[in-house]
Structure formats: structure tokens, C-alpha cells
Motif scaffolding. Structure first.
Motif: not given
Length: 375
Positions: A238-263
Motif C-alpha cells: 500500500g505505497a503512498a509514494n514511489p519511494a515506499e515501493l523500494d524496500l518490499p520490492l527488493a524481495l520480489a524475486d525471492q519466492d523460494g523455500e525458506l532458508s536454514v537461516m530464516e527457519l
């Protein structure tokens, strides 16, 4: 950007969608929509109830966009009505404000109560107008959004009237797990609502939560938790301006299984709750409901869990203050309504002292009343 099939709609949606509720002007809408498209977002979502959002989005669509309309997918949301005529009129108004001939997806907005469910299952109710719009091409696919209880959500899915669902489900709210399972069985697309804001105010987390999630941010961990789930198609930003897209979309290509670190981080969060809350931890089984005083006991105690274990107090205040102020969008009374009748006590498998915990939570989180953002 990754793309996923939106259930039986067969629409190839970007794993992040632009929600337009917070766009406050035409210029902000144009800039934000153009930035979203440049970053690979192809799904834009609005609602008739989001102030001037449809008009602003319509202006953005009329501006010089870099993608054909046939490659851009639009969803708008309209509340359920008892009358087919009211729904028919609202669909046409929505199309006019957006300046388009059709919606790729129309969601019944806020299918939250038994009355709403009766309206969408009645033969002459609002779905009569929706079916007409489907037949004449003004709407391509129909789904629903919900803030309701799990049991109602499952009933709505089981009607087999819908191809997709807009749902609350995050790392810190997993109650709707069964709804995801049933949606997957029905081949429905799943659009996760407001995972950063209502998921825990994760753009501005508590220092304690930040420390527990290291070396990741709580926001990134929550997005990865959701993106790793194959039942989920797309997440709202729910971005209010273009800058608010940058942080979430940095993960836009990271849709694989959770890593050992994340678990390991998820396990760390679980251990923290068990250690800090001890025998006062609510497991969110919902066996305590219904409450004679209309208190949403599990949600009150979920907010207590988070505030106590992770110092998510600001988030707890934000949500708790909505009780008694947001109607069916956030149902339930506050904890201080408890009369210590004891009706819930024998049903609690953890043998929690629920009346005492309700009062404690009220004293910790109560304050000035809050309403939904778009009101």
C-alpha cells in the motif's frame, strides 16, 4: 519480479500488487503507478470505499504508461448489498471513475458477517448483478475480501461462487491457515491484505523485534514467510509514494523455500514467546468463544502475546483501539467489558486466567479510539 497464476482466473499476477488506498492525490497516483509498473508490478487494486482512489487510479491509467491495458490487471472492490440494482449501479460507477471498459477482477468487499453471506447466496441478491456483469464482459473474474472469522470465510469459499480471495494472513496472524488450504483445494487465487501494516507495523518495528530477527528485518522476514508459501499468489503493498515501493520490492524475486537461516529466526521467535509468556501464552485455539459480553478474547490475547514477547506495544495499541470503533471490519468489545462470569474458563486448554489477562491487556493497550485508515 516473480509472477504466479492467480488460481482459476489464470491471470499471471506479480507476487507484489499495488494497493492504492493510501494514494492521496492524482500526482502521487501517477508517479507511484508508473514506478510500480517499471518495477514489474502488473496488478493494481482499489475499492469504491477508498475515498478518491478510483479517480486517482483512473488518472494514472490515462497517463503515459509503459504497458498495454491487456497486460495490466485491475481489481476493484465493492461492498455486498441486499439489492442487485445497487450492485449494478456501483459496478458502472466504478468503471466510470477508473475510465475503463472492464475490471479484470471484482471483489465483494468485506464479506464479514452472516448477513453479508446471505446477501451473496440469495438468488436475487447482489450476485445477480455480478453475474450479469460477468456475462456482458464488464467484469472478468469475481472474488471476495474478508475480515471475518475463519468459520465464515470457509463457508464463503464453499459456495463455489468465487475465483479468488483477499485474506489476512501473516507471520504474526496464522489463524486463517485452513482458509488457505481450502482456497488451494478450490484452485482460488489468494491475495494477502496489508501484510506490513496490519501484519505488525513492520516498517517501524520495535527494537526488540528487530534484534530477534537479525540479520534480517522483521518486514523482510514476514514477506519471505509469505512468499515461500505456494498457496499464496500475491501480497499487497500500500505505497503512498514511489519511494515506499523500494524496500518490499527488493524481495520480489525471492519466492523460494525458506532458508536454514530464516527457519532459525522463526524458531528463535517461537522460543522467545514460550520463554517470556510461559503459562500465560494464548495458543489462539479460539475455544473460549463465544464470550457473553462480545469480547474477541483470542484477538485481545494475541495482541498481548505480541506486546509482551516482542514489545510490539505500538502495534497492539493500534489494533486494540479499533475494538468497538470499526464495526464488522474489526469486531469485538474491549477487554474491560469482562464481567468475570467465568464462562470461558473451563473451555481454555491452557487454563489461562482469562479475565485477569483481559484486564491487564486493556490497561496496557487502551487509549484514544482508532478507525480504519480510509475512514
Amino acid at each position: 519480479m516473480r509472477y504466479r497464476r492467480f488460481g482459476k482466473t489464470d491471470l499471471p499476477l506479480s507476487v507484489f500488487s499495488l494497493g492504492t488506498m493510501r494514494l492521496a492525490s492524482e500526482s502521487a497516483a501517477i508517479q507511484t503507478v508508473q514506478r510500480a509498473i517499471a518495477l514489474g508490478i502488473n496488478h493494481l487494486e482499489t475499492a469504491t470505499g477508498y475515498g478518491a482512489s478510483e479517480q486517482y487510479l483512473g488518472a494514472a491509467l490515462r497517463s503515459s504508461l509503459s504497458i498495454p491495458r491487456t497486460q495490466l490487471y485491475l481489481t476493484s472492490k465493492i461492498p455486498p448489498t441486499a439489492s442487485a440494482d445497487d450492485m449494478e449501479r456501483t459496478i458502472d460507477q466504478s468503471l466510470e471513475r477508473l475510465g475503463v471498459d472492464y475490471l479484470d477482477a471484482l471483489a465483494i468487499h468485506g464479506l464479514n458477517t452472516e448477513e453479508h453471506l446471505a446477501w451473496v447466496t440469495a438468488s436475487n441478491g447482489c450476485m445477480k448483478a455480478v453475474r450479469k456483469a460477468l456475462d456482458d464482459g464488464r467484469v472478468k473474474h469475481i472474488g471476495f475480501s474478508t475480515h471475518g472469522f475463519l468459520e465464515l470465510i470457509l463457508q464463503a469459499i464453499a459456495t463455489d461462487q468465487f475465483k479468488f480471495i483477499n485474506l489476512h494472513y501473516t507471520l504474526f496472524f496464522q489463524r486463517n491457515h485452513a482458509a488457505l488450504d481450502l482456497a488451494q483445494q478450490k484452485d482460488m487465487g489468494v491475495f494477502i491484505i496489508s501484510p506490513a501494516d496490519k501484519g505488525g507495523l513492520l516498517y517501524t518495528p520495535s527494537p526488540m523485534l528487530e534484534a530477534l530477527c537479525q540479520p534480517m528485518s522483521p518486514l523482510a522476514l514476514n514477506y519471505r514467510f509469505l512468499l515461500s508459501d505456494p498457496r499464496i499468489t500475491t501480497l499487497s503493498v500500500g505505497a503512498a509514494n514511489p519511494a515506499e515501493l523500494d524496500l518490499p520490492l527488493a524481495l520480489a524475486d525471492q519466492d523460494g523455500e525458506l532458508s536454514v537461516m530464516e527457519l532459525e529466526i522463526l524458531e528463535r521467535l517461537h522460543r522467545q514467546q514460550e520463554m517470556v509468556l510461559g503459562s500465560d501464552r494464548c495458543s489462539q485455539c479460539y475455544e473460549c468463544l463465544p464470550c457473553p459480553e462480545g469480547i474477541h478474547i483470542p484477538e485481545v490475547l494475541r495482541l498481548r502475546n505480541l506486546a509482551t514477547a516482542y514489545d510490539m506495544t505500538r502495534y497492539g495499541e493500534y489494533r486494540y483501539r479499533m475494538f468497538e470503533n470499526a464495526g464488522h471490519w474489526f469486531p469485538g468489545n474491549k477487554g474491560n467489558r469482562c464481567t468475570t462470569c467465568g464462562d470461558c474458563l473451563p473451555r481454555c486448554p491452557e487454563a489461562l486466567n482469562i479475565p485477569a489477562l483481559l484486564q491487564e491487556t486493556h490497561e496496557k493497550l487502551n487509549g484514544a479510539a482508532r478507525r480504519r485508515l480510509w475512514e
